[in-house]
Design an enzyme around this catalytic site. Sequence first.
Site, short mmCIF file in Angstrom:
data_model
loop_
_atom_site.label_atom_id
_atom_site.label_comp_id
_atom_site.label_asym_id
_atom_site.label_seq_id
_atom_site.Cartn_x
_atom_site.Cartn_y
_atom_site.Cartn_z
N ARG A 166 -3.32 6.25 0.07
CA ARG A 166 -3.87 7.32 0.89
C ARG A 166 -2.89 8.06 1.77
O ARG A 166 -3.20 9.14 2.24
CB ARG A 166 -5.00 6.77 1.75
CG ARG A 166 -6.16 6.34 0.91
CD ARG A 166 -7.08 5.46 1.68
NE ARG A 166 -6.39 4.27 2.13
CZ ARG A 166 -6.95 3.32 2.86
NH1 ARG A 166 -8.18 3.44 3.25
NH2 ARG A 166 -6.26 2.26 3.22
N ARG A 183 0.82 -1.22 0.00
CA ARG A 183 0.00 0.00 0.00
C ARG A 183 0.85 1.26 0.00
O ARG A 183 0.46 2.27 0.60
CB ARG A 183 -0.95 0.03 1.21
CG ARG A 183 -2.05 -1.00 1.15
CD ARG A 183 -3.14 -0.57 0.19
NE ARG A 183 -4.07 -1.69 -0.03
CZ ARG A 183 -5.22 -1.81 0.59
NH1 ARG A 183 -5.61 -0.90 1.43
NH2 ARG A 183 -5.99 -2.84 0.34
N ARG A 200 -7.92 11.43 -6.10
CA ARG A 200 -9.13 10.70 -5.73
C ARG A 200 -10.35 11.62 -5.58
O ARG A 200 -11.47 11.14 -5.56
CB ARG A 200 -8.90 9.89 -4.47
CG ARG A 200 -8.13 8.61 -4.69
CD ARG A 200 -8.98 7.50 -5.30
NE ARG A 200 -9.77 6.83 -4.27
CZ ARG A 200 -11.07 6.98 -4.11
NH1 ARG A 200 -11.74 7.78 -4.89
NH2 ARG A 200 -11.69 6.35 -3.15
N TYR A 243 -14.58 -12.48 0.49
CA TYR A 243 -15.39 -11.31 0.12
C TYR A 243 -16.67 -11.74 -0.61
O TYR A 243 -17.74 -11.17 -0.40
CB TYR A 243 -14.59 -10.35 -0.77
CG TYR A 243 -13.58 -9.54 0.01
CD1 TYR A 243 -13.99 -8.63 0.99
CD2 TYR A 243 -12.22 -9.66 -0.22
CE1 TYR A 243 -13.08 -7.89 1.72
CE2 TYR A 243 -11.29 -8.93 0.51
CZ TYR A 243 -11.73 -8.03 1.47
OH TYR A 243 -10.83 -7.30 2.19
N ASP A 299 -6.40 -3.42 -7.58
CA ASP A 299 -7.03 -3.97 -6.39
C ASP A 299 -7.29 -5.46 -6.62
O ASP A 299 -7.55 -5.87 -7.75
CB ASP A 299 -8.33 -3.24 -6.05
CG ASP A 299 -8.78 -3.57 -4.62
OD1 ASP A 299 -8.32 -2.87 -3.70
OD2 ASP A 299 -9.55 -4.53 -4.43
O1 CP3 Z 1 0.34 0.37 -3.19
C1 CP3 Z 1 -0.24 -0.73 -3.29
O2 CP3 Z 1 -0.13 -1.61 -2.42
C2 CP3 Z 1 -1.00 -1.03 -4.56
C3 CP3 Z 1 -2.40 -0.91 -4.52
C4 CP3 Z 1 -3.33 -1.90 -3.85
C5 CP3 Z 1 -4.66 -1.54 -3.56
N1 CP3 Z 1 -5.32 -2.65 -3.09
C6 CP3 Z 1 -5.26 -0.20 -3.79
C7 CP3 Z 1 -6.35 0.21 -2.88
C8 CP3 Z 1 -3.15 -3.24 -3.47
C9 CP3 Z 1 -1.91 -4.11 -3.52
C10 CP3 Z 1 -4.42 -3.70 -3.01
C11 CP3 Z 1 -4.68 -5.09 -2.57
C12 CP3 Z 1 -5.86 -5.37 -1.74
N2 CP3 Z 1 -7.12 -4.87 -1.83
C13 CP3 Z 1 -5.87 -6.32 -0.69
C14 CP3 Z 1 -4.70 -7.17 -0.30
C15 CP3 Z 1 -3.74 -6.40 0.54
C16 CP3 Z 1 -4.17 -6.23 1.95
O3 CP3 Z 1 -4.32 -5.08 2.37
O4 CP3 Z 1 -4.31 -7.25 2.65
C17 CP3 Z 1 -7.16 -6.35 -0.13
C18 CP3 Z 1 -7.61 -7.19 1.03
C19 CP3 Z 1 -7.96 -5.43 -0.88
C20 CP3 Z 1 -9.39 -5.12 -0.69
C21 CP3 Z 1 -9.54 -3.69 -0.35
N3 CP3 Z 1 -9.63 -2.67 -1.29
C22 CP3 Z 1 -9.52 -3.09 0.93
C23 CP3 Z 1 -9.46 -3.85 2.23
C24 CP3 Z 1 -9.60 -1.71 0.75
C25 CP3 Z 1 -9.49 -0.63 1.80
C26 CP3 Z 1 -10.74 0.01 2.22
C27 CP3 Z 1 -10.45 1.28 3.01
O5 CP3 Z 1 -10.77 2.35 2.50
O6 CP3 Z 1 -9.88 1.17 4.11
C28 CP3 Z 1 -9.67 -1.47 -0.64
C29 CP3 Z 1 -9.68 -0.17 -1.31
C30 CP3 Z 1 -8.31 0.26 -1.78
N4 CP3 Z 1 -7.52 -0.47 -2.62
C31 CP3 Z 1 -7.65 1.46 -1.45
C32 CP3 Z 1 -6.41 1.44 -2.15
C33 CP3 Z 1 -5.35 2.50 -2.20
C34 CP3 Z 1 -8.22 2.52 -0.50
C35 CP3 Z 1 -8.16 3.93 -0.84
C36 CP3 Z 1 -9.11 4.49 -1.84
O7 CP3 Z 1 -10.33 4.21 -1.79
O8 CP3 Z 1 -8.61 5.27 -2.65
#
Ligand code: CP3
Length: 358
Positions: free
Chosen positions: A32, A28, A41, A152, A77
Site C-alpha cells: 500500500r 510489506r 487494487r 486468527y 498472505d
Molecule cells: O511485501 C510483503 O511483505 C509481501 C506481502 C505480504 C502480505 N501479507 C500482503 C498483504 C506479507 C508478507 C503478508 C504477511 C501477513 N499477512 C502477516 C505477517 C506479517 C505481519 O504483518 O505481521 C499477517 C499478520 C497477515 C494478515 C494480514 N493480511 C493483515 C494483518 C493484513 C492487513 C490489513 C490492513 O488492511 O491493514 C492483511 C492484508 C494484506 N496482506 C495487505 C497486504 C499488502 C493489505 C493491503 C491490501 O488489502 O491490499
Amino acid sequence: MSTQSFNDRFLRACRRQPVDRTPVWFMRQAGRSQPEYRQLRERYSLLEICQLPELCAEVTLLPVRQLGVDAAILFADIMLPLGPMGVHFRLQGGLGPVVEAPIRRSPDIERLRPLEPEEDLPFVLEAIRLLRGELKVPLIGFAGAPFTLASYLIEGGPSRTFTQTKAFMYQEPALWHRLLEKLAAAIVQFLKAQAQAGAQALQVFDSWVGCLGPADYRAYVLPHMRRLFSELQDVDIPIIHFGVGTGGLLELMQEAGGDVLGIDWRVRLDQVWQRLDYRTALQGNLDPATLLGPWELVERQALKILAQAGGRPGHIFNLGHGVFPQTSPEHLQRLVELVHERSPEFISGFSSQEEAAP
Ligand code: CP3
C-alpha cells in the site's frame, strides 16, 4: 540481456558470512505504500493478485526496482494456505483477516484438510518460478507460524489481547496441540514446495506470538516450532524466524530454530545479539513509525542500528514490523541508499577489530 550479476548479500548475511554492505529489505515492501499497487487494487482484490502469477510477480518486483532492496518477498498472505484447508475467510481492508466460522470445538479442527501445495496453491509456485527468471536478488518465500494462524482461526479476526486464543489454549490443551500440529504440518509442506519451486530463503511469520509469556511459549508453542524447523532441515536455504514484541522470548525462539531471528524496535539489537551469543543472524529493527517522521530522524535511528550491529557479519537491515501504508516511498528509497552507503564504515571497523584481536 542484463549484465547485472546476482546480488547475494542478503543470503550471505543470513549465513553470517562477511558482506561488502549491509543488506536491506522491508517487510510489506510490496503493497500500500506504492501508488502503482493501489492502482492495481482498484481492479483486483488482494487474493486475485495472488492467484494470477504474472500480476503477483509484477507486484513482487515493484519494490525491488523502485527501492533497490537486496531481497524480494513473494507477494502473498499468511492466510492463503487456510483456504484449501477448508477455512472461509476474507481480507478486510484496514482490519485484516476475518474468519467466517471461528474454531470452537474438536470437529472444527478435524475438518481441516491437509495441504497439498502443488494441487492447492499452484499459482503461488508458478509465481515463484516466474520470478526466479527475472530477479537479480534472492526471493523470500514465507508462511504464517502455527500460533499466529491459530490466533486468527480462534479469534475470527485480529485481536489486541488474544483472550479467546489463550482461553482455548488453557481450557482445551489437547485440542490446542492438535490444531497446532495440523497447522505446522501444512506449513512445512507449503514452505518445502516454495523452496522446491525456487524460493532462496523462507520467513516464518509468528507475528503475534509476543502476546505469550516465556512459560506459555515453552509449553504451548515451542514443541511445534521445534518440529517445524527440524522438518525443514533438509531444505538447504536460510530460514528467518520473526515475531513482534518477542523481547522476552528470543532465547526460546532461537532454541526453536531458524538461521535468522527477526526482532522489533522494543529491544536493542546489540543487547539481543549478546544475549543470543551471536549464534544466530539478526534481522531488524527500525520502528516503522520512524519513517513517518522527518528524514533526519530516520537517518539518526538507522545509523544507531548500524552502530549497534557494529559491522558484525549476520545483520540484515529491516524494520521491526511491516511498512505502514502512509510511508513515503522516497523515505524508503533514501533509507536503502543510506544503509548501502554508510554500512561499509561499520563493516571495516569490525574487521580491523578482528585483526587487532590476539
Ligand atoms: O511485501 C510483503 O511483505 C509481501 C506481502 C505480504 C502480505 N501479507 C500482503 C498483504 C506479507 C508478507 C503478508 C504477511 C501477513 N499477512 C502477516 C505477517 C506479517 C505481519 O504483518 O505481521 C499477517 C499478520 C497477515 C494478515 C494480514 N493480511 C493483515 C494483518 C493484513 C492487513 C490489513 C490492513 O488492511 O491493514 C492483511 C492484508 C494484506 N496482506 C495487505 C497486504 C499488502 C493489505 C493491503 C491490501 O488489502 O491490499
